[in-house]
Scaffold this active site. Structure first.
Site, PDB file in Angstrom:
ATOM      1  N   SER A 154      24.700  53.045  54.429  1.00  0.00           N
ATOM      2  CA  SER A 154      26.006  53.675  54.551  1.00  0.00           C
ATOM      3  C   SER A 154      25.798  55.060  55.139  1.00  0.00           C
ATOM      4  O   SER A 154      24.805  55.726  54.854  1.00  0.00           O
ATOM      5  CB  SER A 154      26.653  53.772  53.169  1.00  0.00           C
ATOM      6  OG  SER A 154      27.581  54.834  53.156  1.00  0.00           O
ATOM      7  N   HIS A 185      34.030  28.512  37.576  1.00  0.00           N
ATOM      8  CA  HIS A 185      35.005  29.618  37.498  1.00  0.00           C
ATOM      9  C   HIS A 185      34.304  30.976  37.554  1.00  0.00           C
ATOM     10  O   HIS A 185      34.813  31.958  37.030  1.00  0.00           O
ATOM     11  CB  HIS A 185      35.844  29.536  36.222  1.00  0.00           C
ATOM     12  CG  HIS A 185      36.363  28.172  35.928  1.00  0.00           C
ATOM     13  ND1 HIS A 185      37.608  27.741  36.368  1.00  0.00           N
ATOM     14  CD2 HIS A 185      35.816  27.109  35.290  1.00  0.00           C
ATOM     15  CE1 HIS A 185      37.803  26.488  35.975  1.00  0.00           C
ATOM     16  NE2 HIS A 185      36.714  26.075  35.328  1.00  0.00           N
ATOM     17  N   GLU A 190      28.319  39.161  55.216  1.00  0.00           N
ATOM     18  CA  GLU A 190      29.744  39.521  55.283  1.00  0.00           C
ATOM     19  C   GLU A 190      30.339  39.155  56.635  1.00  0.00           C
ATOM     20  O   GLU A 190      31.436  38.604  56.733  1.00  0.00           O
ATOM     21  CB  GLU A 190      29.919  41.021  55.031  1.00  0.00           C
ATOM     22  CG  GLU A 190      29.700  41.419  53.591  1.00  0.00           C
ATOM     23  CD  GLU A 190      29.712  42.929  53.428  1.00  0.00           C
ATOM     24  OE1 GLU A 190      30.668  43.442  52.863  1.00  0.00           O
ATOM     25  OE2 GLU A 190      28.761  43.591  53.878  1.00  0.00           O
TER      26      GLU A 190
END
Ligand code: ARG
Length: 482
Positions: free
Chosen positions: A291, A164, A304
């Site tokens: 970035s 979890h 990703e």
């Protein structure tokens, strides 16, 4: 359409047609822009077919020789980018056949004897896919090998194992890597099994019903290496099924989709582990980007994207299933739509495996055999995270069970101890013995050895467990298997 009319298709049609095809319809129906990728398989299939036609005395030896010479030259032209692909000639098959006829005349026109584009295209796709599966299998093995190397150097590195996404029990980082080695091992098995059903010959089924020429299909299968383990030829046994079956494409894409599931699970973990909140790993700069606005950032773009590309492969699987659903027997032009999803699945998977291999395992210098790059592990951060989450609570419960307490009562006692530790903002092993004994008097000084992360790991020595001894055994097992 006969081969005589191929070159004239744009200007005039056979007597059957009252009007030429519009440019839009031509573009809509043509597949050459993408299926030219099958050229090697198309030539290989044609050579095997022609060899059999000659052997069966359906065409003459001199025609056969002309066909072989012509197809070889066409192969060179295509390879050297000198081949003039024509949209008017619809697909890879008609383009190559028209050029052959232009080169060698009537012999070229005889190549298509006893054959249809329906069995031809099914054969081409299978031949092409068979080679791709072999490449994918090699890439998977290479990737597994790299993961094994990562595992080997991290057997003693302890991280929290999660359920979890909550800290559960301490595990070895190598154990975590080996979990993926297992997944990719199953992928490898699946591709191996799919390959058996890919490697079967439709050719000789002609348009749908077989042909009146005395073809030797088993000979063609042998020539093309479509044989089983014992060397017996593998030939599709029903002509209707042979030309219309695309199960193999669905199965392949399904295996690829599942492999991408594994890639995307790994990607998700890499993204989490790279975040400041975890700080477990670093990837080499070449797999991350900055970035444009936040100068401090390094983003895990590669994992990703891989996570995103999994969706694209699932889409191809759904596309192929939908393509086949409710198609009446036998061949329908719908089947032309099988190629782009297949091609893109292969390209996506191969690139992903290559890049993940390097991202995780780094690169091996061929001269020095030294590995560089690859995943960097922050041993301290992993250890601290494992210590933070009371990950050895189960070990404490097991300890009490060994002292005679029923497991449920032990569970209850440890829950109280964890609450106390939380209140005091301490780790389990920082609690003084008096406080532990106040909750359960069975606890003695020897408890501290089970509360360490190392003790917890060592205790899990069941087959497949995270104890270092087990992990070393699994690494050896995989090394032998690969
Ligand atoms: N380009 C076609 C395909 O990919 C080849 C088979 C065409 N057959 C036909 N009867 N039109 O499926």
């Amino acid at each position: 359409m006969s081969i005589n009319q191929l070159d004239k298709k744009s200007q005039s049609w056979s007597a059957l047609f009252a009007e030429p095809m519009s440019e839009l319809v031509k573009r809509y129906t043509s597949s050459v822009s993408f299926d030219k990728r099958l050229w090697r398989a198309d030539i290989e299939g044609s050579l095997a077919h022609a060899e059999m036609l000659e052997h069966q005395k359906i065409i003459s030896t001199s025609d056969y020789q002309d066909i072989v010479a012509g197809l070889r030259r066409i192969g060179e032209e295509i390879h050297n980018n000198q081949f003039d692909w024509k949209l008017d000639l619809e697909d890879v098959h008609l383009n190559i056949e028209a050029r052959l006829t232009q080169m060698v005349g009537d012999a070229g026109k005889r190549l298509h004897t006893g054959r249809s584009r329906n069995d031809q295209v099914a054969t081409d796709v299978r031949l092409w896919l068979r080679d791709e599966i072999d490449e994918i299998s090699d890439l998977l093995k290479q990737f597994q090998h790299s993961l094994l190397e990562v595992a080997e150097t991290n057997v003693e590195v302890i991280m929290p194992g999660f359920t979890h996404l909550q800290v559960a029990q301490p595990i070895s980082f190598a154990h975590h890597m080996l979990a993926y080695v297992e997944m990719f091992g199953r992928d490898l098995d699946r591709f191996r099994e799919v390959r058996v059903r890919v490697n079967r010959l439709p050719l000789g089924s002609a348009a749908l019903a077989g042909t009146s020429y005395p073809l030797d299909r088993e000979r063609v299968a042998r020539t093309l290496g479509m044989v089983d383990k014992e060397g017996a030829p593998c030939v599709c046994q029903n002509s209707l099924d042979a030309v219309s079956d695309r199960d193999f494409a669905v199965e392949f894409t399904s295996a690829a989709a599942l492999c991408m599931v594994h890639i995307s699970r790994m990607s998700e973990e890499l993204v989490l582990w790279m975040s400041q909140n975890f700080g477990f790993i670093k990837l080499s700069d070449r797999f991350t980007t900055g970035s444009s606005i936040m100068p401090q950032k390094k983003n895990p773009d590669v994992p990703e994207l891989a996570r995103g590309k999994a969706g694209r492969v699932f889409g191809h699987l759904m596309g192929l299933l939908t393509l086949m659903k409710a198609q009446p027997l036998a061949y329908n032009k719908d089947n032309q739509e099988d190629k782009e999803p297949l091609f893109d699945t292969v390209d996506t998977l191969k690139d992903t495996l290559r890049i993940f291999d390097e991202m995780m395992g780094g690169q091996v210098d061929p001269k020095t055999a030294i590995r560089s790059g690859g995943i960097q592990v922050n041993v301290q951060a992993m250890k601290e995270a494992a210590l933070k989450g009371y990950a050895t609570a189960t070990d404490l419960a097991d300890y009490l069970v060994r002292k005679g307490l029923p497991f449920r009562d032990a569970h209850e006692a440890v829950a109280k101890i964890v609450r106390l530790a939380q209140e005091l903002k301490k780790g389990l092993s920082d609690l003084p013995i008096a406080q532990l004994r106040a909750i359960n008097p069975l606890i003695e000084e020897d408890v501290y050895s089970v509360l360490t992360l190392e003790g917890s790991l060592n205790a899990r020595a069941t087959l497949g467990g995270t104890a270092p001894g087990q992990i070393r055994m699994q690494i050896e097992r995989w090394k032998k298997l690969l």
